[in-house]
Scaffold this motif. Structure first.
Motif, PDB file in Angstrom:
ATOM      1  N   TYR A  22       0.816  -1.216   0.000  1.00 34.99           N
ATOM      2  CA  TYR A  22       0.000   0.000   0.000  1.00 34.99           C
ATOM      3  C   TYR A  22       0.857   1.277   0.000  1.00 34.99           C
ATOM      4  O   TYR A  22       0.368   2.355   0.317  1.00 34.99           O
ATOM      5  CB  TYR A  22      -0.947  -0.003   1.197  1.00 34.99           C
ATOM      6  N   THR A  44      -5.001   3.047   3.525  1.00 36.27           N
ATOM      7  CA  THR A  44      -5.864   2.835   2.363  1.00 36.27           C
ATOM      8  C   THR A  44      -7.099   3.729   2.381  1.00 36.27           C
ATOM      9  O   THR A  44      -7.715   3.980   1.347  1.00 36.27           O
ATOM     10  CB  THR A  44      -6.282   1.356   2.278  1.00 36.27           C
ATOM     11  N   LEU A  86      -5.017  -5.051   4.983  1.00 31.04           N
ATOM     12  CA  LEU A  86      -5.259  -3.659   4.625  1.00 31.04           C
ATOM     13  C   LEU A  86      -4.291  -2.793   5.416  1.00 31.04           C
ATOM     14  O   LEU A  86      -4.104  -3.014   6.618  1.00 31.04           O
ATOM     15  CB  LEU A  86      -6.694  -3.236   4.973  1.00 31.04           C
ATOM     16  N   THR A  99      -7.800   3.314  -1.413  1.00 32.36           N
ATOM     17  CA  THR A  99      -6.675   3.272  -2.345  1.00 32.36           C
ATOM     18  C   THR A  99      -6.132   1.850  -2.388  1.00 32.36           C
ATOM     19  O   THR A  99      -5.830   1.259  -1.346  1.00 32.36           O
ATOM     20  CB  THR A  99      -5.561   4.232  -1.896  1.00 32.36           C
ATOM     21  N   PRO A 124      -3.512  -1.362  -3.737  1.00 33.78           N
ATOM     22  CA  PRO A 124      -2.132  -1.603  -4.154  1.00 33.78           C
ATOM     23  C   PRO A 124      -1.985  -1.521  -5.667  1.00 33.78           C
ATOM     24  O   PRO A 124      -2.912  -1.872  -6.419  1.00 33.78           O
ATOM     25  CB  PRO A 124      -1.855  -3.026  -3.653  1.00 33.78           C
ATOM     26  N   ARG A 133      -4.064  -6.917  -4.240  1.00 35.02           N
ATOM     27  CA  ARG A 133      -5.275  -6.216  -3.826  1.00 35.02           C
ATOM     28  C   ARG A 133      -6.140  -7.096  -2.929  1.00 35.02           C
ATOM     29  O   ARG A 133      -6.088  -8.328  -3.015  1.00 35.02           O
ATOM     30  CB  ARG A 133      -6.051  -5.752  -5.062  1.00 35.02           C
TER      31      ARG A 133
END
Length: 305
Positions: A192, A197, A228, A279, A281, A287
């Motif tokens: 990330y 995120t 996450l 947001t 990766p 993801r």
């Protein structure tokens, strides 16, 4: 046995490397690059802390291994955490090749026999390693082409006395805390781009790697796709079902929280996140798993009903 000269050199080199890693690896930047490790300086000379192409590093003038490496492999090319604990809860490290008498493997065996500590460099991204040290080889298993590794002095002491069945769960928990959890965190934070995120906060020491499905869930594996990168506020809010993340990557804030009147943290940190898109990766294979998100979102919905 090893010579007095080698024993002195080896001890000073290991101590210097670990002191340097203590200073180099901070909470904001706990990983170290291959270039830095290849250019480590000791006594006025460059002595690489890892090998160019081998998993076991033994400098030319030493007979005992200095370090071991677990190479990074992309998320879609591996099972999460290849170095699984054995039946005693200790991690196993695989030999170089299939010959127990190959000199790399002998250097690990000598570290075991002489009780000499090693450094374990665990790949978390291409060219980036999370160092764990000191670690000890506490058992040699040539039939399985592997050795058992204690992650700290407590594991080493338990292994020396023999690990009973009741102790196994404790040893495995220690292994997760010392290796798997830090590796999971660094892989998620790197995926990330060191950014929450939800809110894009970029201070690494204020970021957590949050599980989508918890450890206790059958599918709660320590994989990047089950993680996450969240700042500590949003991690706590996610765990407490104050916010949820839908499978379409949209953020939902609990209805009663949206109706509250409080200070700027509630308004800007939570209420204004309603409907935001997280947001993702850059690497698609890293993801978040949509099925995992859907399962976790159902838990959020049930808690807000």
């Amino acid at each position: 046995m090893i010579s007095v000269v080698e024993a002195d050199f080896s001890a000073r080199l290991r101590a210097a490397a670990m002191v340097w890693l203590d200073r180099r690896c901070t909470p904001d930047n706990p990983v170290v690059s291959r270039d830095e490790l290849m250019n480590f300086q000791f006594d006025g000379h460059r002595i690489a802390l890892l090998d160019y192409s081998r998993g076991i590093r033994k400098p030319a003038n030493m007979s005992v291994a200095l370090s071991i490496v677990t190479t990074f492999t992309p998320e879609n090319q591996r099972a999460p955490y290849e170095d699984a604990p054995g039946p005693d809860g200790l991690l196993r490290y695989k030999y170089q090749g299939d010959n127990p008498e190959q000199w790399d493997n002998v250097s690990l065996r000598r570290a075991h026999q002489l009780n000499i500590p090693l450094i374990w460099f665990y790949g978390v991204a291409p060219g980036l390693y999370l160092p764990r040290y000191p670690v000890w080889i506490v058992a040699d298993e040539p039939e399985q082409l592997q050795c058992a590794v204690a992650m700290d002095e407590e594991q080493q002491a338990i292994a020396a006395l023999g690990i009973s069945a009741p102790q196994r769960r404790y040893v495995e928990r220690m292994t997760r805390q010392r290796m798997h959890q830090p590796v999971f965190r660094e892989r998620v934070i790197h995926a990330y781009a060191t950014s929450c995120t939800i809110c894009s906060l970029r201070h690494a020491s204020l970021l957590d790697a949050a599980h989508i499905l918890p450890d206790a869930h059958p599918d709660g594996v320590p994989s990047v796709t089950n993680g996450l990168a969240l700042c500590k506020i949003h991690h706590a809010a996610y765990d407490q079902n104050i916010l949820g993340i839908r499978p379409d990557y949209k953020v939902e804030i609990r209805h009663d929280i949206l109706a509250e009147i409080d200070g700027p943290m509630l308004r800007h940190g939570l209420q204004e996140m309603q409907g935001a898109t997280i947001t993702l990766p850059h690497v698609r294979a890293e993801r978040p798993n949509r099925e995992a998100l859907a399962h976790r979102y159902a838990v959020f919905q049930a808690a807000t009903a």
